[in-house]
Write a protein that holds these residues in place. Structure first.
Motif, PDB file in Angstrom:
ATOM      1  N   CYS A 194       0.951  -1.200   0.085  1.00 28.54           N
ATOM      2  CA  CYS A 194       0.018  -0.089   0.067  1.00 28.54           C
ATOM      3  C   CYS A 194       0.814   1.288   0.010  1.00 28.54           C
ATOM      4  N   ILE A 195       2.052   1.131   0.074  1.00 30.93           N
ATOM      5  CA  ILE A 195       3.148   2.192   0.059  1.00 30.93           C
ATOM      6  C   ILE A 195       3.952   2.100  -1.227  1.00 30.93           C
ATOM      7  N   ALA A 196       4.789   1.133  -1.441  1.00 28.92           N
ATOM      8  CA  ALA A 196       5.868   0.889  -2.428  1.00 28.92           C
ATOM      9  C   ALA A 196       5.233   1.008  -4.019  1.00 28.92           C
ATOM     10  N   PRO A 197       4.104   0.302  -4.428  1.00 28.66           N
ATOM     11  CA  PRO A 197       3.741   0.518  -5.907  1.00 28.66           C
ATOM     12  C   PRO A 197       3.004   1.684  -6.150  1.00 28.66           C
ATOM     13  N   SER A 198       2.897   1.910  -7.604  1.00 30.86           N
ATOM     14  CA  SER A 198       2.013   2.815  -7.907  1.00 30.86           C
ATOM     15  C   SER A 198       0.599   2.294  -8.265  1.00 30.86           C
ATOM     16  N   ILE A 199      -0.448   2.991  -8.038  1.00 29.71           N
ATOM     17  CA  ILE A 199      -1.646   2.513  -8.353  1.00 29.71           C
ATOM     18  C   ILE A 199      -2.288   3.445  -9.200  1.00 29.71           C
ATOM     19  N   SER A 200      -2.980   2.928 -10.450  1.00 32.46           N
ATOM     20  CA  SER A 200      -3.522   3.893 -11.346  1.00 32.46           C
ATOM     21  C   SER A 200      -4.909   3.846 -11.098  1.00 32.46           C
ATOM     22  N   SER A 201      -5.594   2.975 -10.449  1.00 31.72           N
ATOM     23  CA  SER A 201      -7.025   2.678 -10.405  1.00 31.72           C
ATOM     24  C   SER A 201      -7.438   3.921  -9.170  1.00 31.72           C
ATOM     25  N   PRO A 202      -8.597   4.444  -9.282  1.00 35.91           N
ATOM     26  CA  PRO A 202      -8.989   5.289  -8.123  1.00 35.91           C
ATOM     27  C   PRO A 202      -9.102   4.594  -6.940  1.00 35.91           C
ATOM     28  N   ILE A 203      -8.973   5.190  -5.914  1.00 39.37           N
ATOM     29  CA  ILE A 203      -9.052   4.907  -4.524  1.00 39.37           C
ATOM     30  C   ILE A 203      -9.844   5.737  -3.750  1.00 39.37           C
ATOM     31  N   PRO A 204     -10.769   5.377  -2.776  1.00 41.06           N
ATOM     32  CA  PRO A 204     -11.423   6.396  -2.048  1.00 41.06           C
ATOM     33  C   PRO A 204     -10.509   7.388  -1.364  1.00 41.06           C
ATOM     34  N   GLY A 205     -10.686   8.448  -1.763  1.00 42.44           N
ATOM     35  CA  GLY A 205      -9.896   9.475  -1.027  1.00 42.44           C
ATOM     36  C   GLY A 205      -8.752   9.824  -1.814  1.00 42.44           C
ATOM     37  N   MET A 206      -8.304   9.089  -2.969  1.00 42.32           N
ATOM     38  CA  MET A 206      -7.318   9.428  -4.149  1.00 42.32           C
ATOM     39  C   MET A 206      -7.808   9.133  -5.477  1.00 42.32           C
ATOM     40  N   PRO A 207      -8.743   9.854  -6.178  1.00 42.45           N
ATOM     41  CA  PRO A 207      -9.423   9.637  -7.145  1.00 42.45           C
ATOM     42  C   PRO A 207      -8.742   9.357  -8.476  1.00 42.45           C
ATOM     43  N   HIS A 208      -7.427   9.676  -8.487  1.00 43.00           N
ATOM     44  CA  HIS A 208      -6.189   9.393  -9.519  1.00 43.00           C
ATOM     45  C   HIS A 208      -5.429   8.439  -9.160  1.00 43.00           C
ATOM     46  N   GLY A 210       5.540   4.707  -3.793  1.00 47.43           N
ATOM     47  CA  GLY A 210       6.382   5.433  -2.579  1.00 47.43           C
ATOM     48  C   GLY A 210       5.438   6.366  -1.742  1.00 47.43           C
ATOM     49  N   GLU A 211       4.086   6.622  -2.240  1.00 54.05           N
ATOM     50  CA  GLU A 211       3.340   7.448  -1.420  1.00 54.05           C
ATOM     51  C   GLU A 211       2.312   6.351  -0.671  1.00 54.05           C
ATOM     52  N   ARG A 212       2.040   6.839   0.608  1.00 56.60           N
ATOM     53  CA  ARG A 212       1.317   5.845   1.526  1.00 56.60           C
ATOM     54  C   ARG A 212      -0.197   6.143   0.978  1.00 56.60           C
ATOM     55  N   CYS A 213      -0.836   5.074   0.741  1.00 53.85           N
ATOM     56  CA  CYS A 213      -2.362   4.984   0.496  1.00 53.85           C
ATOM     57  C   CYS A 213      -3.285   5.662   1.645  1.00 53.85           C
ATOM     58  N   VAL A 214      -4.240   6.674   1.348  1.00 56.07           N
ATOM     59  CA  VAL A 214      -4.798   7.146   2.299  1.00 56.07           C
ATOM     60  C   VAL A 214      -5.862   6.106   3.286  1.00 56.07           C
ATOM     61  N   TRP A 252      11.688  -2.084  -6.250  1.00 54.79           N
ATOM     62  CA  TRP A 252      12.455  -2.522  -7.291  1.00 54.79           C
ATOM     63  C   TRP A 252      11.620  -3.019  -8.479  1.00 54.79           C
ATOM     64  N   TRP A 253      10.521  -3.661  -7.983  1.00 57.14           N
ATOM     65  CA  TRP A 253       9.684  -4.286  -8.991  1.00 57.14           C
ATOM     66  C   TRP A 253       9.144  -3.207  -9.940  1.00 57.14           C
ATOM     67  N   GLU A 254       8.705  -1.991  -9.064  1.00 59.42           N
ATOM     68  CA  GLU A 254       7.756  -1.042  -9.699  1.00 59.42           C
ATOM     69  C   GLU A 254       8.820  -0.078 -10.745  1.00 59.42           C
ATOM     70  N   GLN A 255      10.281  -0.166 -10.408  1.00 55.52           N
ATOM     71  CA  GLN A 255      10.851   0.624 -11.082  1.00 55.52           C
ATOM     72  C   GLN A 255      11.284  -0.272 -12.572  1.00 55.52           C
ATOM     73  N   ILE A 256      11.585  -1.523 -12.559  1.00 57.41           N
ATOM     74  CA  ILE A 256      11.910  -2.160 -13.700  1.00 57.41           C
ATOM     75  C   ILE A 256      10.656  -2.771 -14.552  1.00 57.41           C
ATOM     76  N   THR A 257       9.421  -2.290 -13.904  1.00 59.79           N
ATOM     77  CA  THR A 257       8.274  -2.795 -14.855  1.00 59.79           C
ATOM     78  C   THR A 257       7.537  -1.374 -15.173  1.00 59.79           C
ATOM     79  N   ALA A 258       8.071  -0.175 -14.811  1.00 62.67           N
ATOM     80  CA  ALA A 258       7.487   0.808 -15.059  1.00 62.67           C
ATOM     81  C   ALA A 258       7.797   1.543 -16.694  1.00 62.67           C
ATOM     82  N   ALA A 259       8.338   0.981 -17.141  1.00 62.55           N
ATOM     83  CA  ALA A 259       8.960   1.257 -18.631  1.00 62.55           C
ATOM     84  C   ALA A 259       7.605   1.049 -19.770  1.00 62.55           C
TER      85      ALA A 259
END
Length: 84
Positions: free
Chosen positions: A11-25, A30-34, A77-84
């Motif tokens: 809930c911290i390390a990966p990016s999440i592109s789906s809307p989350i309640p409180g985080m619509p984008h 690296g950002e903590r999920c609300v 690390w997985w986030e970085q190598i798969t972000a391309a």
């Protein structure tokens, strides 16, 4: 492997592109999920508004390592190598 209760790395390390309640984008890597409590537990676990990607996550030694610190490092690390 079962999730370590109170880890919160997924809930911290990966990016999440789906809307989350409180985080619509979604959230950047690296950002903590609300929705992550102070005890590092998902406050919307089992709820229909929880993103599908979160519900589909399965703990694995290659992703989570042997500790919460390992998990933050490995998922990052997985986030970085798969972000391309």
């Amino acid at each position: 492997m079962k999730c370590r209760e109170g880890c919160g790395a997924c809930c911290i390390a990966p990016s999440i592109s789906s809307p989350i309640p409180g985080m619509p984008h979604g959230k950047p890597a690296g950002e903590r999920c609300v929705q992550l409590s102070v005890d590092n537990l998902c406050q919307i676990f089992g709820q229909p508004e929880r993103p599908r990607v979160c519900s589909a996550f399965e703990a694995d030694i290659e992703v989570c390592g042997n500790s919460s610190e390992d998990a933050i490092r490995l998922i990052g690390w997985w986030e970085q190598i798969t972000a391309a």
